[in-house]
Design an enzyme around this catalytic site. Sequence first.
Site, PDB file in Angstrom:
ATOM      1  CE1 TYR A   1      16.025 -41.179 -41.260  1.00 17.33           C
ATOM      2  CE2 TYR A   1      14.328 -39.666 -40.541  1.00 17.33           C
ATOM      3  CZ  TYR A   1      15.637 -40.090 -40.520  1.00 17.33           C
ATOM      4  OH  TYR A   1      16.549 -39.404 -39.748  1.00 17.33           O
TER       5      TYR A   1
ATOM      6  CE  LYS B   1      17.318 -35.507 -40.981  1.00 16.52           C
ATOM      7  NZ  LYS B   1      16.265 -36.471 -40.657  1.00 16.52           N
TER       8      LYS B   1
ATOM      9  CG  HIS C   1      20.629 -38.192 -43.867  1.00 24.35           C
ATOM     10  ND1 HIS C   1      19.436 -38.835 -44.126  1.00 24.35           N
ATOM     11  CD2 HIS C   1      20.871 -38.388 -42.550  1.00 24.35           C
ATOM     12  CE1 HIS C   1      18.999 -39.383 -42.994  1.00 24.35           C
ATOM     13  NE2 HIS C   1      19.846 -39.135 -42.028  1.00 24.35           N
TER      14      HIS C   1
ATOM     15  CG  ASP D   1      14.227 -34.575 -38.599  1.00 24.38           C
ATOM     16  OD1 ASP D   1      14.879 -33.576 -38.934  1.00 24.38           O
ATOM     17  OD2 ASP D   1      14.651 -35.739 -38.721  1.00 24.38           O
TER      18      ASP D   1
HETATM   19  P1  NAD Z   1      15.540 -40.786 -29.753  1.00 25.06           P
HETATM   20  O1  NAD Z   1      16.650 -40.358 -28.882  1.00 25.06           O
HETATM   21  O2  NAD Z   1      14.444 -39.844 -30.094  1.00 25.06           O
HETATM   22  O3  NAD Z   1      14.984 -42.093 -29.051  1.00 25.06           O
HETATM   23  C1  NAD Z   1      13.882 -42.771 -29.507  1.00 25.06           C
HETATM   24  C2  NAD Z   1      13.592 -43.867 -28.499  1.00 25.06           C
HETATM   25  O4  NAD Z   1      13.160 -43.278 -27.273  1.00 25.06           O
HETATM   26  C3  NAD Z   1      12.463 -44.763 -28.986  1.00 25.06           C
HETATM   27  O5  NAD Z   1      12.826 -46.081 -28.690  1.00 25.06           O
HETATM   28  C4  NAD Z   1      11.267 -44.330 -28.146  1.00 25.06           C
HETATM   29  O6  NAD Z   1      10.414 -45.399 -27.880  1.00 25.06           O
HETATM   30  C5  NAD Z   1      11.919 -43.811 -26.883  1.00 25.06           C
HETATM   31  N1  NAD Z   1      11.111 -42.749 -26.252  1.00 25.06           N
HETATM   32  C6  NAD Z   1      10.658 -41.612 -26.813  1.00 25.06           C
HETATM   33  N2  NAD Z   1       9.968 -40.875 -25.925  1.00 25.06           N
HETATM   34  C7  NAD Z   1      10.003 -41.564 -24.756  1.00 25.06           C
HETATM   35  C8  NAD Z   1       9.462 -41.323 -23.471  1.00 25.06           C
HETATM   36  N3  NAD Z   1       8.767 -40.220 -23.193  1.00 25.06           N
HETATM   37  N4  NAD Z   1       9.687 -42.255 -22.493  1.00 25.06           N
HETATM   38  C9  NAD Z   1      10.402 -43.366 -22.751  1.00 25.06           C
HETATM   39  N5  NAD Z   1      10.935 -43.655 -23.954  1.00 25.06           N
HETATM   40  C10 NAD Z   1      10.734 -42.758 -24.952  1.00 25.06           C
HETATM   41  O7  NAD Z   1      16.201 -41.391 -31.109  1.00 25.06           O
HETATM   42  P2  NAD Z   1      15.998 -41.194 -32.653  1.00 25.06           P
HETATM   43  O8  NAD Z   1      14.639 -41.566 -33.107  1.00 25.06           O
HETATM   44  O9  NAD Z   1      17.098 -41.894 -33.308  1.00 25.06           O
HETATM   45  O10 NAD Z   1      16.205 -39.629 -32.865  1.00 25.06           O
HETATM   46  C11 NAD Z   1      15.144 -38.703 -33.039  1.00 25.06           C
HETATM   47  C12 NAD Z   1      15.049 -38.287 -34.478  1.00 25.06           C
HETATM   48  O11 NAD Z   1      16.296 -37.766 -34.937  1.00 25.06           O
HETATM   49  C13 NAD Z   1      14.764 -39.416 -35.467  1.00 25.06           C
HETATM   50  O12 NAD Z   1      13.446 -39.898 -35.405  1.00 25.06           O
HETATM   51  C14 NAD Z   1      15.132 -38.754 -36.759  1.00 25.06           C
HETATM   52  O13 NAD Z   1      14.136 -37.869 -37.169  1.00 25.06           O
HETATM   53  C15 NAD Z   1      16.395 -38.000 -36.349  1.00 25.06           C
HETATM   54  N6  NAD Z   1      17.650 -38.754 -36.622  1.00 25.06           N
HETATM   55  C16 NAD Z   1      18.529 -38.228 -37.504  1.00 25.06           C
HETATM   56  C17 NAD Z   1      19.721 -38.874 -37.789  1.00 25.06           C
HETATM   57  C18 NAD Z   1      20.680 -38.254 -38.739  1.00 25.06           C
HETATM   58  O14 NAD Z   1      21.655 -38.917 -39.135  1.00 25.06           O
HETATM   59  N7  NAD Z   1      20.500 -37.023 -39.118  1.00 25.06           N
HETATM   60  C19 NAD Z   1      20.025 -40.098 -37.167  1.00 25.06           C
HETATM   61  C20 NAD Z   1      19.105 -40.628 -36.268  1.00 25.06           C
HETATM   62  C21 NAD Z   1      17.931 -39.931 -35.991  1.00 25.06           C
END
Ligand code: NAD
Length: 280
Positions: free
Chosen positions: A54, A79, A112, A49
């Site tokens: 990004y 997106k 998005h 994704d």
């Molecule tokens: P997330 O909830 O995936 O959290 C990421 C955080 O969790 C990072 O700091 C990472 O180090 C930590 N983490 C991941 N795996 C872990 C584990 N096993 N143990 C401990 N910590 C861990 O947050 P995100 O990245 O914001 O969301 C995931 C994806 O969603 C994004 O990468 C992106 O692709 C998408 N996204 C979309 C939008 C949107 O507006 N559509 C907004 C934000 C994110």
Amino acid sequence: MKLPAQQLSLTLNTGDPIPQLGLGVFKVDDDECERVVLDALEVGYRHIDTAMIYRNEAAVGRAIARSGVARDELFVTTKLWNSDQGKDTTPDALATSLELLGLDYVDLYLIHWPAPLRDVYVETWLAMEDLYGQGLAKAIGVSNFEPDHLERILEAGSIVPAINQVELHPAFQQRKVRGFQEPLGIVTEAWGPLGQGKYELSELEGLEQIAQNHGKSIQQIVLRWHLQEGVVVFPKTVQKKRMVENLSVFDFELSSDDMAAIKAMDADKRVGTHPEDGNW
Ligand code: NAD
């Protein structure tokens, strides 16, 4: 598409499958992103994704090209950014994304944010429908849409979005949005599935105990909960070890008591931007 053993998929309203667990690459620099995506594909991820904003689509494309994984075994989402919304600008934006990704089509193209102050998401949706018709996006959908935004595109358009990608984690479960869209066949994707690390999951009462009972980490429990809720997730990590951990959620099941306990953790705790305010 053929997924590695045990992994789960859902079926979109297009009839095509979507791998239920992928990797998100928000805030992964272009420099690092090629290595990150290559690692993910190596350990078994088949769903990536990304987004125009990004600024790492080129790196995702390089990793895909180097990986040797067949195109039809991958699910790639990107997106459309707010400033590219519009009847004429949307096709150009997808063309640019495809060029950066080195692909002929994306599996899923999302608006998005609704960006309501711009108020062009309805005509943008009609342009997305054309891109779907041309086969440039195998599925189209939206992100951060509230029911009233969805209602407007459902009324104007002829295609029901395949996906609505929204902020969703145990402390913010989006029951209202999901209650609206899921009966329409719109699949929910969770962004920030782990709360973006903005609160300690261990502070959610009872989660630690559930993790201990299953011999899994708290993160694995949360990801498994999403899967059993019928939601698509793509947790972000740049660490290969955590990629493996996050993917290791297909070998156990949460009980109905576990599911009910996590449902009760909903605290209406949004950690990101409200859709009405995402007008950048
Ligand atoms: P997330 O909830 O995936 O959290 C990421 C955080 O969790 C990072 O700091 C990472 O180090 C930590 N983490 C991941 N795996 C872990 C584990 N096993 N143990 C401990 N910590 C861990 O947050 P995100 O990245 O914001 O969301 C995931 C994806 O969603 C994004 O990468 C992106 O692709 C998408 N996204 C979309 C939008 C949107 O507006 N559509 C907004 C934000 C994110």
